[in-house]
Scaffold this motif. Structure first.
Motif, PDB file in Angstrom:
ATOM      1  N   SER A  49      13.193 -10.981 -56.353  1.00 49.82           N
ATOM      2  CA  SER A  49      13.267 -11.489 -54.914  1.00 49.82           C
ATOM      3  C   SER A  49      13.321 -13.484 -55.582  1.00 49.82           C
ATOM      4  O   SER A  49      13.884 -14.386 -53.734  1.00 49.82           O
ATOM      5  N   ASP A  50      13.336 -13.973 -56.309  1.00 45.76           N
ATOM      6  CA  ASP A  50      13.607 -15.952 -56.470  1.00 45.76           C
ATOM      7  C   ASP A  50      15.278 -15.940 -55.926  1.00 45.76           C
ATOM      8  O   ASP A  50      15.015 -17.079 -56.236  1.00 45.76           O
ATOM      9  N   ARG A  51      15.969 -14.643 -56.148  1.00 43.86           N
ATOM     10  CA  ARG A  51      17.732 -14.819 -55.809  1.00 43.86           C
ATOM     11  C   ARG A  51      17.821 -15.218 -54.042  1.00 43.86           C
ATOM     12  O   ARG A  51      18.720 -15.481 -53.799  1.00 43.86           O
ATOM     13  N   GLU A  52      16.296 -15.195 -53.916  1.00 48.47           N
ATOM     14  CA  GLU A  52      17.182 -14.685 -52.133  1.00 48.47           C
ATOM     15  C   GLU A  52      15.423 -15.153 -51.051  1.00 48.47           C
ATOM     16  O   GLU A  52      16.388 -16.263 -50.782  1.00 48.47           O
ATOM     17  N   ILE A  53      14.741 -15.635 -52.412  1.00 50.86           N
ATOM     18  CA  ILE A  53      13.495 -17.113 -51.099  1.00 50.86           C
ATOM     19  C   ILE A  53      13.482 -17.375 -52.382  1.00 50.86           C
ATOM     20  O   ILE A  53      12.798 -17.335 -53.392  1.00 50.86           O
ATOM     21  N   SER A  54      12.564 -18.271 -52.174  1.00 49.58           N
ATOM     22  CA  SER A  54      12.316 -19.663 -52.887  1.00 49.58           C
ATOM     23  C   SER A  54      10.167 -18.794 -53.955  1.00 49.58           C
ATOM     24  O   SER A  54       9.621 -18.179 -53.102  1.00 49.58           O
TER      25      SER A  54
END
Length: 137
Positions: A49-54
């Motif tokens: 997830s942290d590759r696409e949202i902060s």
């Protein structure tokens, strides 16, 4: 410090040694890429997830992101994980500067994890340092 959050889906196989090949079986493309140029391809399928949202978005945003990414492939993920030699898990990680805290998972997210058939791992890391026990009395 602002808390950071991440939710990672990992699917692996004892027989298939390519995350891309696993992704093709479930109809998804991994967003985890090797950190170094020329590094070998990953041996597991990973969505981070942290590759696409902060990472500083609320944890619920990360849960909703995973549902959105995988809702159309839930059956193919469940079917694949029901076969011998395949395994899957979702890592829920929170890094905080507090000594303790809590978070909530919606029943929608829990039901989605059950439908996929994945294990769930929790990682809550405190960067608060040592708590002064004497000042609490």
């Amino acid at each position: 410090m602002q808390d950071s959050h991440r939710v990672w889906l990992t699917i692996g196989s004892l027989d298939i040694s390519s995350g891309d090949a696993i992704g093709q079986l479930i109809g998804l493309e991994s967003n985890a890429r090797p950190v170094r140029n020329g590094a070998p391809p990953r041996k597991a399928f990973i969505l981070q997830s942290d590759r696409e949202i902060s990472e500083h978005h609320p944890i619920d945003d990360h849960f909703k992101w995973l549902i959105g990414k995988t809702e159309n492939q839930t059956t193919s993920i469940q079917d694949l994980l029901s076969k011998p030699g395949f395994f899957g898990s979702v890592l829920i990680q929170i890094v905080t500067d507090k000594f303790y805290g809590d978070f909530m998972m919606s029943n929608e997210f829990l039901a989605h994890l059950v439908r996929m058939g994945v294990d769930v791992e929790f990682s809550i890391l405190s960067e608060a340092g040592e708590k002064d026990v004497e000042s609490d009395s």
